[in-house]
Design a protein around this motif. Structure first.
Motif, short mmCIF file in Angstrom:
data_model
loop_
_atom_site.label_atom_id
_atom_site.label_comp_id
_atom_site.label_asym_id
_atom_site.label_seq_id
_atom_site.Cartn_x
_atom_site.Cartn_y
_atom_site.Cartn_z
N VAL A 100 27.84 17.49 -3.96
CA VAL A 100 28.85 18.28 -3.28
C VAL A 100 29.97 17.39 -2.74
CG1 VAL A 100 27.26 20.11 -2.65
CG2 VAL A 100 27.57 18.18 -1.10
N ALA A 101 31.15 18.00 -2.58
CA ALA A 101 32.32 17.23 -2.13
C ALA A 101 32.24 16.87 -0.66
CB ALA A 101 33.59 18.04 -2.41
N VAL A 102 31.65 17.75 0.15
CA VAL A 102 31.63 17.51 1.59
C VAL A 102 30.87 16.23 1.89
CG1 VAL A 102 30.88 18.43 3.81
CG2 VAL A 102 31.83 19.97 2.07
N GLY A 103 31.51 15.32 2.62
CA GLY A 103 30.87 14.05 2.97
C GLY A 103 31.07 12.94 1.97
N ALA A 104 31.62 13.25 0.78
CA ALA A 104 31.86 12.19 -0.21
C ALA A 104 32.95 11.25 0.30
CB ALA A 104 32.25 12.79 -1.54
N VAL A 105 32.84 9.97 -0.07
CA VAL A 105 33.75 8.93 0.41
C VAL A 105 34.58 8.40 -0.76
CG1 VAL A 105 33.89 6.68 1.54
CG2 VAL A 105 32.13 8.30 2.24
N LYS A 137 24.35 2.61 -2.93
CA LYS A 137 24.51 3.54 -1.82
C LYS A 137 24.54 5.00 -2.27
CE LYS A 137 26.89 0.33 1.30
NZ LYS A 137 28.11 0.12 2.13
N GLY A 138 24.49 5.26 -3.58
CA GLY A 138 24.53 6.65 -4.02
C GLY A 138 25.03 6.80 -5.43
N LEU A 139 25.81 7.87 -5.67
CA LEU A 139 26.37 8.16 -6.98
C LEU A 139 27.88 8.00 -6.95
CD1 LEU A 139 24.39 11.41 -7.90
CD2 LEU A 139 23.99 9.09 -8.79
N GLN A 165 23.52 8.71 -1.26
CA GLN A 165 22.14 9.17 -1.39
C GLN A 165 21.32 8.02 -1.96
OE1 GLN A 165 22.86 12.33 -4.47
NE2 GLN A 165 21.37 11.16 -5.68
N ARG A 166 20.02 8.18 -1.98
CA ARG A 166 19.16 7.15 -2.57
C ARG A 166 19.18 7.28 -4.08
NH1 ARG A 166 16.27 3.89 0.31
NH2 ARG A 166 14.97 3.41 -1.51
#
Length: 294
Positions: A100-105, A137-139, A165-166
């Motif tokens: 999801v877009a929310v919280g993506a950096v 740190k994620g995707l 995310q892991r």
């Protein structure tokens, strides 16, 4: 809006007007529930096309006020990002998108411009998303946008987003943190306040709560709201505006986020092939942003 399968089986979503960011973020927020799956995440083969977009001078003026860039006939180098952003969001909020877009950096950004673009020129925009890959740190994923005037490609951008995310790369040995060092004297300093970033959120349409809400920022692991990466990428150009050629490549990497409120050091060094720019912490010296214009 019509969806047309292309020859390579890419689903092309053809728009007649830009999507409304408020609706897109509402849809993203509803979908911001993590889904656990053992399957390897994949990207849907989809693109968005919007032809004949004309720039609203009032919107451009609001963007320039929020970033400190000049308002004139030629679009600022970073302004087309806010035109392409809702098209990228249209793709990311789809239910079959892997995160999801929310919280993506925003992790890094590359802009290639072939010439100055006039505010009066009609713009054809094509956006797709590619290159989903793992990161400790994620995707990471790239949103690729191209803007044409007629058949001429005038502006292209690759925007890299990080969804934290892991992954299979997580948990490995971490590099030793670099020691803080006193930064050199800056070209200037820049004070970054929440009201300034709120103005940018309104002008850009990027209302991600990590930028606009203390509670929203904490929900995604930040102690305070943070400045938008593309606000930083635009604001640092104010130091050399008027000396950027029409044909240019602007590459930016984002470091530690700017926690609001903050004061940052601004650097712009002319080199043989263009400019090196940076925003750094005024006491510890670590970079918030490093970039090159070539």
């Amino acid at each position: 809006m019509t969806a047309v399968p292309g020859q390579n089986r890419t689903q092309v979503i053809t728009l007649t007007e830009p999507p409304q960011n408020s609706r897109l973020f509402a849809k993203a927020a509803v979908g911001a529930v993590p889904l656990l799956s053992a399957r390897k995440p994949t990207l849907p083969n989809r693109a968005v096309q919007l032809d004949g977009l004309t720039v609203d001078p009032d919107h451009l003026a609001a963007y320039c006020r929020a970033t400190g860039l000049r308002f004139g006939d030629a679009l600022p180098l970073t302004y087309p990002f806010v035109l392409t952003f809702p098209l990228a969001m249209q793709l990311v909020v789809a239910r079959d998108f892997p995160f999801v877009a929310v919280g993506a950096v925003h992790a890094q950004n590359l802009i290639e411009r072939s010439r100055d673009i006039s505010v009066s020129e009609p713009l054809d925009i094509h956006t797709h998303i590619e290159n989903l890959r793992e990161h400790p740190k994620g995707l990471l994923v790239d949103a690729v946008s191209e803007i044409k005037v007629g058949r001429e490609l005038v502006w292209r951008q690759v925007t890299t987003f990080l969804h934290q995310q892991r992954t299979s790369l997580s948990g490995g040995p971490k590099p030793e943190p670099k020691p803080d060092e006193v930064p050199p004297p800056p070209l200037r300093t820049l004070r970054v306040e929440q009201k300034m970033i709120t103005r940018y959120a309104a002008a850009s349409g990027d209302h991600n709560p990590i930028h606009t809400s203390g509670l929203g920022a904490k929900a995604f692991g930040f102690p305070k709201p943070i400045a938008h990466g593309m606000w930083s990428a635009a604001a640092v150009l104010g130091a050399i505006e008027g000396r950027i050629p029409g044909k240019v490549e602007y590459s930016v990497k984002f470091g530690k986020p700017i926690l609001l409120p903050a004061t940052v050091n601004v650097y712009a060094d002319q080199v043989a092939t263009g400019w090196d720019v940076a925003l750094r912490h005024p006491k510890k010296g670590f970079p918030h942003l490093t970039g090159t214009l070539r």
